[in-house]
Design an enzyme around this catalytic site. Structure first.
Site, PDB file in Angstrom:
ATOM      1  N   ASP A   6     -39.892 -45.957 -15.303  1.00  0.00           N
ATOM      2  CA  ASP A   6     -39.058 -44.797 -14.995  1.00  0.00           C
ATOM      3  C   ASP A   6     -39.611 -43.616 -15.790  1.00  0.00           C
ATOM      4  O   ASP A   6     -39.399 -43.521 -16.998  1.00  0.00           O
ATOM      5  CB  ASP A   6     -37.597 -45.065 -15.382  1.00  0.00           C
ATOM      6  CG  ASP A   6     -36.718 -43.851 -15.130  1.00  0.00           C
ATOM      7  OD1 ASP A   6     -36.678 -43.369 -13.982  1.00  0.00           O
ATOM      8  OD2 ASP A   6     -36.078 -43.365 -16.090  1.00  0.00           O
TER       9      ASP A   6
ATOM     10  N   GLU B  75     -41.026 -45.005  -9.454  1.00  0.00           N
ATOM     11  CA  GLU B  75     -40.238 -44.156  -8.565  1.00  0.00           C
ATOM     12  C   GLU B  75     -41.124 -43.088  -7.933  1.00  0.00           C
ATOM     13  O   GLU B  75     -41.999 -42.525  -8.579  1.00  0.00           O
ATOM     14  CB  GLU B  75     -39.115 -43.486  -9.371  1.00  0.00           C
ATOM     15  CG  GLU B  75     -38.073 -42.785  -8.534  1.00  0.00           C
ATOM     16  CD  GLU B  75     -36.926 -42.254  -9.387  1.00  0.00           C
ATOM     17  OE1 GLU B  75     -35.833 -42.841  -9.356  1.00  0.00           O
ATOM     18  OE2 GLU B  75     -37.137 -41.250 -10.102  1.00  0.00           O
TER      19      GLU B  75
ATOM     20  N   ASP C 104     -32.795 -45.117 -19.407  1.00  0.00           N
ATOM     21  CA  ASP C 104     -34.149 -45.011 -18.856  1.00  0.00           C
ATOM     22  C   ASP C 104     -34.760 -46.398 -18.642  1.00  0.00           C
ATOM     23  O   ASP C 104     -35.452 -46.645 -17.653  1.00  0.00           O
ATOM     24  CB  ASP C 104     -35.043 -44.198 -19.812  1.00  0.00           C
ATOM     25  CG  ASP C 104     -34.423 -42.865 -20.165  1.00  0.00           C
ATOM     26  OD1 ASP C 104     -34.654 -41.893 -19.438  1.00  0.00           O
ATOM     27  OD2 ASP C 104     -33.687 -42.806 -21.171  1.00  0.00           O
TER      28      ASP C 104
END
Length: 230
Positions: free
Chosen positions: A64, A128, A201
């Protein structure tokens, strides 16, 4: 030149049934496996070939990306019976000081992620996708961190899977606009943790890894082949 300091918080499960504990600069090997399939692999390349989905056990390294904190999480899965199970192997966050230059911050992210990839030897890296932001400057900075994360994976020859934020939340929570707290809760539930993973996170990184495995399970059930860059 001495590399600037960076704070790294690593999480890892202890033996079965033990509570989660936060450790700094320390590795704790966890136990437990769950079901896995080799899914959606994306590697930039000129030629692309359709291949069948593999049902082998796998270990996924989720990332992330963030301009201040970059989280990572390692989820392992294996076919242990009727019920699919997932196991948390490790999670952590790389926190960079604001005083560091952009070049130093990117070097730290690359170096620390490379170290974790070497430590956990995943089969796949999941990250992502780029999302649009109203703040062009913030989007640019985030894109730089993503580039460094992709480079760390490519340097080790690892395939990379990219997922949109809505896809990740839908896969883990069942709702594409879920809040961070909801993501943390479902990640803890899916991994059988007694507490929600922190920091957020790291929980997001675990969610990305879980999304990759869920995607594999769905595609395998449908008997769909995948396009993988060669």
């Amino acid at each position: 030149m001495v590399a600037p300091a960076v704070e790294i918080n690593r999480w890892a499960p202890g033996t079965r049934g033990s509570a989660m504990a936060l450790v700094q600069s320390q590795q704790i090997t966890g136990s437990g496996l769950g079901i896995a399939l080799r899914p959606l692999l994306f590697v930039a390349a000129a030629s692309r070939t359709a291949v069948a989905v593999n049902l082998d056990p796998m270990r996924v390294f989720g990332i992330d990306c963030g301009t201040e904190v970059t989280g990572y999480g390692v989820v392992e899965s294996a076919d242990t019976g009727r019920e699919p199970k997932l196991a948390l192997k490790a999670m952590g966050a790389i926190r960079l000081k604001k005083a560091l230059s952009t070049a130093q911050r990117l070097e730290q992210v690359f170096r620390e992620l490379s170290g974790e990839l070497e430590r956990w030897t995943p089969d796949t890296v999941a990250i992502e996708e780029v999302f649009y932001s109203v703040n062009a400057k913030s989007a640019l900075k985030l894109g730089q961190v993503r580039g460094v994360a992709l480079l760390a994976a490519a340097t080790r020859g690892l395939p990379v899977a990219e997922y949109a934020p809505l896809k990740i939340k839908s896969s883990v929570v069942g709702y594409g606009l879920a809040k961070k707290e909801q993501v943390q809760f479902m990640v803890a539930r899916l991994l059988g943790l007694s507490e929600v993973p922190e920091p957020a996170d790291a929980a997001d990184a675990l969610a990305i890894a879980i999304c990759h495995i869920h995607t594999a399970q769905t595609l395998a059930a449908q008997g769909i082949g995948l396009e993988v860059g060669r």
